[in-house]
Scaffold this active site. Structure first.
Site, PDB file in Angstrom:
ATOM      1  N   ASP A  95      50.476  -9.030 -76.903  1.00 21.70           N
ATOM      2  CA  ASP A  95      49.725  -9.659 -78.000  1.00 21.70           C
ATOM      3  C   ASP A  95      50.486 -10.917 -78.418  1.00 21.70           C
ATOM      4  O   ASP A  95      51.700 -10.869 -78.631  1.00 21.70           O
ATOM      5  CB  ASP A  95      49.623  -8.674 -79.169  1.00 21.70           C
ATOM      6  CG  ASP A  95      48.647  -9.162 -80.238  1.00 21.70           C
ATOM      7  OD1 ASP A  95      48.563 -10.377 -80.424  1.00 21.70           O
ATOM      8  OD2 ASP A  95      48.007  -8.326 -80.880  1.00 21.70           O
ATOM      9  N   GLU A 121      43.264 -11.752 -78.642  1.00 22.51           N
ATOM     10  CA  GLU A 121      44.498 -12.292 -78.067  1.00 22.51           C
ATOM     11  C   GLU A 121      45.336 -11.203 -77.402  1.00 22.51           C
ATOM     12  O   GLU A 121      46.502 -11.423 -77.092  1.00 22.51           O
ATOM     13  CB  GLU A 121      45.333 -13.007 -79.153  1.00 22.51           C
ATOM     14  CG  GLU A 121      45.928 -12.114 -80.221  1.00 22.51           C
ATOM     15  CD  GLU A 121      44.996 -11.909 -81.404  1.00 22.51           C
ATOM     16  OE1 GLU A 121      45.509 -11.563 -82.470  1.00 22.51           O
ATOM     17  OE2 GLU A 121      43.780 -12.100 -81.270  1.00 22.51           O
TER      18      GLU A 121
END
Length: 525
Positions: A397, A440
């Protein structure tokens, strides 16, 4: 006889053209439907993950709020009769981290002993609102339903009881959130990352909106929304719904059990499908020249097929008239001409199959980053699990990615995601598979790989990103969690949860690092 010859020629041409166009339309439509289904699934999953992240954030906020209020309640018990000390305490709570719009302390009867800021003119007054009365009656930590306070504001009341050392109820310390004014929700939830009619909202257990980017919608009851019905029932998921405005939306939703709230993230179906329309249009435009050339070739081939048929009809008539049966032997050339008709259709179908293959390829790849999409990743993990293939995963992430979007805009944010995907592919080994998990978040699948070997790959990627300028002009960092099947988990879902737990530990430890998920130990590089 001449008229019959012309009809035969037109029939062959007509059948060939009809087969070409019907096959073309059917193939393009099939590819389009596959692309639409893929976009729907990806959008629903993206909104589900986004809603889940926001719900987790809201839960963390409520837990922190209760902890802060509980700590203050223990302190207020010793100074409840000291007005100056109470004022200092309420000011501290209000200014500490801006969690609340206002903070009050009351006695057991609901008399306000202290308030911050002082501009909220309730000090010395009794709280008679439903939320305050419920907190006084229940004498336990409580998040109220929305109600109109004595100041006329629409409020949510978060309270914590004050008990003496002898367990006597002395009153409560409480923070308020002004729903129609700037509040903590604006900081926690913000706006939807797509500015295309998408939005996020929060509802209470009655389906009443307590947060919306459009403040005029706050306090509206939207329980008719199917996603809202599910989330107030405590369910998490995603589905196609029609909102209260009659617009079809792709909605993801996640419950906040601590308060009975639900977070819903919606994107208009029409907006989500726009890329699909544009892609089909682009393919059709690019295919027109090829189609024109194919049509010309097809017509020419049909004429060539018709000519031997005309010759065959003439020869047959002449043979019957002259009783010359031997001349019919030349009919054997008919099959040779039929072969060319079949070849022409095969060539046309090969072109159209290429278009179908193109659309199929699009359905397995994330359109923004070019890595494998979530649906294909799930299918691959399921196959590995079915075959008991040992493997590891890296769940990663980008750190503070929201600040990249907020500072540089979503166009730069998209380039940063593409930059990350390219670096993932650069460090990945020959058989490793890079996937976009949602937003993301990305996953790298590493077949026949131990968690220690996967850690090396993850650390290489982390160092590569930290030492390279991204499209926003500076390095971006990542946090990652690594887990191994079947050593650390017996199912795909448990494996992802284990990696996610390690990612969470990496975030909590300060970000820009890689953590390994273990049953009792968390190790890092």
């Amino acid at each position: 006889m001449k008229t019959r010859q012309l009809r035969l020629k037109h029939l062959i041409m007509g059948l060939a053209m009809a087969a070409f166009f019907l096959t073309s339309i059917g193939s393009i439509w099939s590819g389009y439907r596959m692309n639409v289904d893929s976009i729907k699934e990806n959008s629903l999953e993206t909104n589900r993950v986004y809603a889940q992240k926001l719900a987790t954030t809201a839960s963390a906020y409520l837990e922190e709020a209760f902890q802060i209020l509980g700590y203050s309640a223990d302190h207020v018990e010793t100074i409840i009769d000291d007005e100056a000390a109470l004022d200092l305490e309420t000011d501290r709570l209000k200014m500490q981290n801006n969690m609340f719009n206002s903070v009050i302390v009351t006695n057991a009867d609901g008399l306000v002993l202290s308030v911050s800021p002082p501009s909220v003119d309730v000090k010395g007054k009794y709280l008679t609102s439903s939320g305050a009365q419920e907190a006084l009656a229940k004498k336990k930590p409580l998040v109220s339903k929305p109600y109109e306070g004595i100041t006329g504001r629409l409020i949510i009341f978060i309270s914590y009881p004050i008990f003496s050392a002898k367990n006597e109820y002395l009153g409560m310390v409480a923070g308020t959130i002004y729903l129609k004014e700037k509040n903590v929700f604006n900081l926690l939830l913000g706006e939807h990352y797509y500015h295309d009619g998408s939005y996020v909202f929060v509802v209470d257990e009655d389906g009443r909106i307590i947060y919306h980017q459009d403040t005029s919608r706050i306090n509206d009851v939207v329980i008719k929304n199917k996603a809202v019905q599910d989330v107030v029932a405590g369910k998490n998921g995603a589905k196609l719904v029609t909102n209260t405005m009659g617009v079809e939306m792709l909605a993801g939703y996640s419950a906040v059990p601590l308060a009975g709230w639900g977070v819903v993230s919606q994107r208009p179906l029409e907006v989500a499908l726009e890329p699909s329309f544009d892609r089909v249009k682009d393919v059709a435009i690019k295919a027109i020249p090829i189609m024109l050339v194919s049509i010309i070739i097809l017509l020419w081939t049909a004429a060539r097929i018709a000519r031997p048929l005309q010759q065959l009809a003439t020869l047959t008539e002449e043979s019957l008239d002259s009783r010359n049966v031997e001349g019919l032997k030349s009919v054997r050339s008919w099959y040779f001409e039929a072969y060319y008709l079949k070849s022409a259709l095969i060539r046309s179908l090969s072109f159209l199959q290429g278009q179908v293959s193109y659309f199929k390829d699009q359905s397995t790849t994330d359109p923004l980053t070019g890595v494998t999409n979530r649906r294909t990743m799930d299918a691959m993990l399921a196959e590995w699990h079915k075959n008991h293939l040992m493997h590891s995963i890296i769940l990663l992430d980008l750190d503070h990615f929201k600040s990249v979007n907020d500072t540089y805009g979503h166009a730069v944010g998209d380039k940063v995601l593409q930059f990350l995907a390219k670096n993932m592919q650069a460090v990945a080994r020959e058989n490793d598979i890079c996937c976009r998990y949602g937003g993301e978040e990305f996953i790298i699948l590493l077949p026949n790989t131990t968690v220690e070997e996967a850690l090396i790959v993850a650390e290489n990627l982390r160092q590569r990103l930290a030492n390279t300028n991204s499209p926003c002009g500076r390095p971006v960092t990542l946090s990652a969690g690594v887990a191994e099947y079947p050593l650390m988990a017996k199912t795909t879902e448990a494996l992802i949860e284990a990696a996610d737990g390690a990612l969470y530990v990496a975030k909590q430890a300060g970000r820009n690092q890689v953590k390994i998920a273990r049953e009792h130990i968390i190790a890092d590089m």
